[in-house]
Write a protein that holds these residues in place. Structure first.
Motif, short mmCIF file in Angstrom:
data_model
loop_
_atom_site.label_atom_id
_atom_site.label_comp_id
_atom_site.label_asym_id
_atom_site.label_seq_id
_atom_site.Cartn_x
_atom_site.Cartn_y
_atom_site.Cartn_z
N ASP A 51 4.16 58.22 4.19
CA ASP A 51 2.94 57.91 3.26
C ASP A 51 1.43 58.51 3.76
OD1 ASP A 51 4.60 57.18 1.13
OD2 ASP A 51 3.95 54.73 1.60
N VAL A 52 1.37 58.29 5.06
CA VAL A 52 0.06 58.74 5.65
C VAL A 52 0.19 59.90 6.28
CG1 VAL A 52 -0.56 56.34 6.21
CG2 VAL A 52 0.53 57.86 7.96
N ALA A 76 -0.76 52.66 12.84
CA ALA A 76 -0.95 51.22 12.98
C ALA A 76 -1.31 50.53 14.16
CB ALA A 76 0.77 50.87 12.55
N GLY A 108 2.69 57.11 11.06
CA GLY A 108 2.81 55.69 10.80
C GLY A 108 2.45 54.82 12.11
N ARG A 160 10.50 50.38 7.35
CA ARG A 160 8.78 49.88 6.95
C ARG A 160 7.95 50.89 7.71
NH1 ARG A 160 7.45 44.67 9.89
NH2 ARG A 160 9.41 44.02 8.98
N ASP A 192 -2.25 48.56 7.69
CA ASP A 192 -1.71 48.57 6.32
C ASP A 192 -0.37 47.76 6.33
OD1 ASP A 192 -4.07 49.43 5.53
OD2 ASP A 192 -3.49 51.34 5.70
N ILE A 193 0.70 47.98 7.34
CA ILE A 193 1.93 47.38 7.25
C ILE A 193 2.02 46.19 8.40
CG2 ILE A 193 3.08 49.53 6.71
CD1 ILE A 193 3.89 49.55 9.69
N ASN A 227 8.57 54.68 6.12
CA ASN A 227 7.89 55.03 4.89
C ASN A 227 6.55 54.79 4.84
OD1 ASN A 227 10.31 55.01 3.42
ND2 ASN A 227 10.23 52.94 2.70
N TYR A 228 5.80 54.14 5.95
CA TYR A 228 4.51 54.20 6.00
C TYR A 228 4.16 55.75 6.67
CZ TYR A 228 -0.14 52.78 7.98
OH TYR A 228 -1.44 52.78 7.97
N SER A 229 4.73 56.05 7.67
CA SER A 229 4.67 57.29 8.20
C SER A 229 4.78 58.44 7.18
CB SER A 229 5.64 57.73 9.21
OG SER A 229 5.22 58.64 10.14
N TYR A 256 13.12 60.66 6.65
CA TYR A 256 12.67 59.26 5.96
C TYR A 256 13.69 58.55 5.37
CZ TYR A 256 8.20 61.52 6.57
OH TYR A 256 7.20 62.13 7.27
#
Length: 419
Positions: free
Chosen positions: A117-118, A395, A391, A110, A406-407, A113-115, A49
């Motif tokens: 978090d999930v 998505a 992520g 983007r 969410d993104i 970071n989403y990946s 990340y």
């Protein structure tokens, strides 16, 4: 809704999971005899990340020229008679400037970071094991010039709220104690504390098993001949064995091989294969082996601890779709593990591997809708498929099912290439 996913690598399987989790009826097609048997099989093992950056960066053209003349160089370019290769290369060069780099990196961060978090939620929901660790990545600098040059990276990491530590020689040894035996070979490092590690294929296999329990149908050994289109809509996937397989929606997660089925239907994505190599060897002495990931900045080689094994990966070879693993292909990665952790693993038992990374010229993957209303894309992740898989899968699944992800997918879809 019935959804057909093309590809059973980590990208296709995570997409299938998030689709099934929301109630879709999912079929996954792959030419291999099981999940994760191509690019997902033996990659570096980094969930990087903090190191999410496009290869197309200011200064890279000059560095690339120097790399070509190194004894143990990280880059090989075979000048094929291929217009596709040269156009892709030219597009990449056009992205090697400050403005493009910042735009491209912001898009990539983007997603990663989403990946980041999930993914913990997915692990908690499924309970799957994949030799995962959360001890960061140590970017190891052999020269003072590299250490000073990392200042620009530090500024970008701070801009995107990616935590890091600048370490001197003793700090590197505190993070990776086995480096004490070779302390004269480096001067310092940059530790990316939010990074994680894990076996991508182990994750993909375990998640595929969970998907099957959820009702996902996996059809292996199914080579895709074509995507069938009628009246500006996809009507099925034509395979060599099962014939036409139909659904309400379709997701292309074929990595480097996506263009072979997308080009004939007018979706010409600049996704090109960049070959990488790795070796996997058994740990012989835990105290002398790496504990997380070390990135050797000089040779661009990653060394990652995966349970009782060590994965060493690197090299970028631009040679089309060649899957050949030549007799000297893994010399560089073997040298680096022997140089930095000479007593940590048994190199004589190293298993060599090569795979094709699906690279876009700007580094950013292609996610979401296509020119056809029921065909969706999840491809072009380059070296960061493992990092971005959860992520991206979540998505794209949301987009397929008509939900707002969410993104934002602004700048990440195929629209940026005009297709």
């Amino acid at each position: 809704m019935k959804v057909v996913v093309m590809g059973a690598g980590v990208i296709g399987v995570t997409t299938a999971y998030y689709l099934a989790r929301q109630g879709a009826e999912v079929t996954v097609l792959d030419r291999q005899l099981g999940p994760g048997l191509e690019t997902s099989y033996a990659n570096a093992g980094e969930l990087s990340y903090g190191m999410t950056s496009p290869w197309a960066a200011p200064g890279i053209p000059m560095k690339a020229v120097k790399w070509l003349f190194m004894k143990r160089r990280p880059l090989f370019i075979w000048p094929l008679i291929s217009p596709t290769m040269w156009v892709w290369g030219w597009q990449m060069l056009k992205n090697c400037n400050d403005d493009s780099y910042r735009v491209n990196k912001s898009r990539m961060v983007r997603i990663s970071n989403y990946s980041r978090d999930v993914m913990p939620d997915l692990i908690a929901e499924t309970g799957i094991e994949y030799d995962g660790r959360a001890q960061g990545t140590l970017q190891l600098f052999r020269t003072e010039k590299q250490l000073k040059g990392s200042k620009a990276d530090q500024e970008i990491l701070a801009e995107y709220d990616s935590p890091y530590e600048v370490l001197d020689r003793d700090g590197c040894i505190a993070a990776e104690p086995a480096l004490a035996a070779v302390r004269d070979k480096f001067v310092g490092g940059l530790r990316l504390t939010a990074d994680r590690t894990g076996d991508c294929r182990m994750f993909t296999v375990a998640l595929a098993e969970k998907c099957a329990e959820m009702g996902v149908e996996f059809q292996y050994g199914q080579s895709i001949r074509a995507i069938a289109v009628e009246n500006n809509k996809v009507v099925g996937i034509d395979t060599e064995i099962a014939g036409r397989i139909t659904g309400d929606a379709y997701v292309c997660a074929l990595g480097s091989f996506g263009p072979r089925v997308l080009n004939p239907i007018g979706i010409r994505l600049p996704v090109y294969p960049v070959k990488g190599y790795s070796v996997t060897l058994p740990v012989t002495d835990d105290a002398m082996a790496p504990q997380s990931t070390i990135m050797d900045e000089t040779h661009k080689v990653a060394i990652t601890r995966l349970g009782d094994r060590i994965r060493v990966a690197g090299t970028a070879e631009i040679a089309g779709y060649s899957g050949r693993l030549g007799p000297h292909a893994t010399d560089t990665v073997r040298y680096v593990i022997s140089d930095l952790f000479p007593q940590g693993g048994d190199v004589s038992k190293a298993e060599g591997w090569t795979g094709l990374r699906p690279m876009t010229p700007d580094g950013t993957p292609v996610l979401g809708p296509s020119k056809y209303p029921n065909l969706f894309l999840n491809t072009g992740h380059g070296t960061l498929g493992w990092t971005m898989a959860c992520g991206s899968g979540r998505a794209v699944a949301d987009v397929v099912l008509g939900n707002v992800p969410d993104i934002s997918l602004e700048g990440i879809t195929a629209e940026r290439y005009g297709v």
